[in-house]
Design an enzyme around this catalytic site. Structure first.
Site, PDB file in Angstrom:
ATOM      1  N   ARG A  10       0.835  -1.203   0.000  1.00 61.89           N
ATOM      2  CA  ARG A  10       0.000   0.000   0.000  1.00 61.89           C
ATOM      3  C   ARG A  10       0.870   1.254   0.000  1.00 61.89           C
ATOM      4  O   ARG A  10       1.932   1.287   0.616  1.00 61.89           O
ATOM      5  CB  ARG A  10      -0.918   0.031   1.225  1.00 61.89           C
ATOM      6  CG  ARG A  10      -1.951   1.169   1.130  1.00 61.89           C
ATOM      7  CD  ARG A  10      -2.759   1.331   2.394  1.00 61.89           C
ATOM      8  NE  ARG A  10      -3.702   2.451   2.243  1.00 61.89           N
ATOM      9  CZ  ARG A  10      -4.346   3.030   3.235  1.00 61.89           C
ATOM     10  NH1 ARG A  10      -4.147   2.616   4.488  1.00 61.89           N
ATOM     11  NH2 ARG A  10      -5.171   4.043   3.010  1.00 61.89           N
ATOM     12  N   HIS A  11       0.388   2.275  -0.676  1.00 65.23           N
ATOM     13  CA  HIS A  11       1.101   3.553  -0.741  1.00 65.23           C
ATOM     14  C   HIS A  11       1.247   4.184   0.642  1.00 65.23           C
ATOM     15  O   HIS A  11       0.555   3.834   1.606  1.00 65.23           O
ATOM     16  CB  HIS A  11       0.359   4.521  -1.663  1.00 65.23           C
ATOM     17  CG  HIS A  11      -1.027   4.854  -1.183  1.00 65.23           C
ATOM     18  ND1 HIS A  11      -1.276   5.748  -0.167  1.00 65.23           N
ATOM     19  CD2 HIS A  11      -2.240   4.387  -1.575  1.00 65.23           C
ATOM     20  CE1 HIS A  11      -2.569   5.842   0.044  1.00 65.23           C
ATOM     21  NE2 HIS A  11      -3.186   5.017  -0.793  1.00 65.23           N
ATOM     22  N   ARG A  60       0.077   8.769  -5.733  1.00 61.82           N
ATOM     23  CA  ARG A  60       0.498   8.283  -4.418  1.00 61.82           C
ATOM     24  C   ARG A  60       1.045   6.857  -4.483  1.00 61.82           C
ATOM     25  O   ARG A  60       1.953   6.509  -3.735  1.00 61.82           O
ATOM     26  CB  ARG A  60      -0.654   8.374  -3.412  1.00 61.82           C
ATOM     27  CG  ARG A  60      -1.924   7.614  -3.770  1.00 61.82           C
ATOM     28  CD  ARG A  60      -3.040   8.021  -2.811  1.00 61.82           C
ATOM     29  NE  ARG A  60      -4.313   7.334  -3.020  1.00 61.82           N
ATOM     30  CZ  ARG A  60      -5.251   7.719  -3.871  1.00 61.82           C
ATOM     31  NH1 ARG A  60      -5.055   8.789  -4.637  1.00 61.82           N
ATOM     32  NH2 ARG A  60      -6.396   7.054  -3.973  1.00 61.82           N
ATOM     33  N   GLU A  84      -7.504   2.516  -6.957  1.00 60.69           N
ATOM     34  CA  GLU A  84      -8.395   2.274  -5.826  1.00 60.69           C
ATOM     35  C   GLU A  84      -9.842   2.143  -6.298  1.00 60.69           C
ATOM     36  O   GLU A  84     -10.184   2.491  -7.447  1.00 60.69           O
ATOM     37  CB  GLU A  84      -8.254   3.431  -4.820  1.00 60.69           C
ATOM     38  CG  GLU A  84      -9.131   3.332  -3.573  1.00 60.69           C
ATOM     39  CD  GLU A  84      -8.882   2.075  -2.750  1.00 60.69           C
ATOM     40  OE1 GLU A  84      -9.082   0.959  -3.287  1.00 60.69           O
ATOM     41  OE2 GLU A  84      -8.525   2.204  -1.569  1.00 60.69           O
ATOM     42  N   HIS A 152      -3.485   0.391  -3.555  1.00 60.30           N
ATOM     43  CA  HIS A 152      -4.316   1.090  -2.579  1.00 60.30           C
ATOM     44  C   HIS A 152      -5.003   0.111  -1.634  1.00 60.30           C
ATOM     45  O   HIS A 152      -5.219  -1.056  -1.971  1.00 60.30           O
ATOM     46  CB  HIS A 152      -5.359   1.924  -3.318  1.00 60.30           C
ATOM     47  CG  HIS A 152      -4.775   2.795  -4.386  1.00 60.30           C
ATOM     48  ND1 HIS A 152      -4.389   4.092  -4.166  1.00 60.30           N
ATOM     49  CD2 HIS A 152      -4.467   2.530  -5.682  1.00 60.30           C
ATOM     50  CE1 HIS A 152      -3.888   4.611  -5.282  1.00 60.30           C
ATOM     51  NE2 HIS A 152      -3.921   3.674  -6.212  1.00 60.30           N
TER      52      HIS A 152
END
Length: 210
Positions: A10-11, A60, A84, A152
């Site tokens: 995940r970012h 991101r 996402e 995401h």
């Protein structure tokens, strides 16, 4: 060609994560804390050996992957299928604001029901596209290698469940992905096996979906 290991990453944190605000497919950048989280995570992942690197094209996630690419010499492949969940009209709103404008729909979403959040996507739709993208990139990765996928929270969680052969009704059995943390899947004769979940350096709150 086929990866033996897939890392779902995940970012790092964004201002919207910190504010508990829905991001969805809005292109919200990493904040200062998020950049520091990503630098620490990238250093840790680089030491494990990475053979292929892909990411959502939202900044991101792309910048999260870029931090690892700078340490490994790999150029991240950007794939919109790893974006996402599209949260529709909820995007940009605080969770408290969504509760006020869509109380029943929000309550159903919180219960894990497969609602079309804010008129956008269902969890099942986002999970299916993200899982298919992971499988596609894993198949194209070097034989026996490690693929890192920067994406995401909700997309990764849905993809993870599907890759493990689980129903999305098991959503609540797993904690949310923490910012800049990851899960590790290894290939077995019957499919993917979860070896590690929510690994990473200290810190990295779960934050809002996105």
């Amino acid at each position: 060609m086929s990866a033996a290991t897939v890392v779902l990453w995940r970012h790092g944190r964004t201002a919207s994560n910190a504010q508990n605000r829905f991001q969805g497919q809005l292109d919200v950048p990493l904040d200062e804390v998020g950049r520091a989280q990503v630098a620490a995570s990238a250093a840790q992942l680089a030491g494990t050996g990475v053979d292929a690197l892909v990411a959502s094209d939202l900044s991101r996630a792309a910048d999260t992957a870029g931090a690892l690419g700078a340490l490994t010499g790999l150029d991240p492949v950007l794939d919109p299928a790893l974006r996402e969940v599209d949260f529709g009209a909820w995007q940009g709103l605080l969770h408290a604001e969504v509760t006020a404008v869509s109380p029943q729909e929000y309550a159903a979403w919180r219960r894990g029901e497969d609602v079309r959040a804010g008129g956008g996507e269902r969890r099942s739709e986002a999970a299916a596209r993200a899982a298919a993208a992971v499988q596609r990139h894993a198949a194209a990765a070097p034989e026996g290698g490690t693929l890192v996928v920067a994406s995401h929270g909700a997309a990764l969680k849905g993809a993870l469940l599907l890759l493990l052969g689980l129903e999305l009704s098991a959503w609540g059995a797993l904690a949310g992905f923490r910012n800049a943390h990851w899960a590790v899947l290894t290939r077995a004769p019957r499919g993917w096996v979860l070896g590690t979940y929510n690994a990473g350096p200290p810190g990295g709150g779960v934050g809002a979906e996105g």
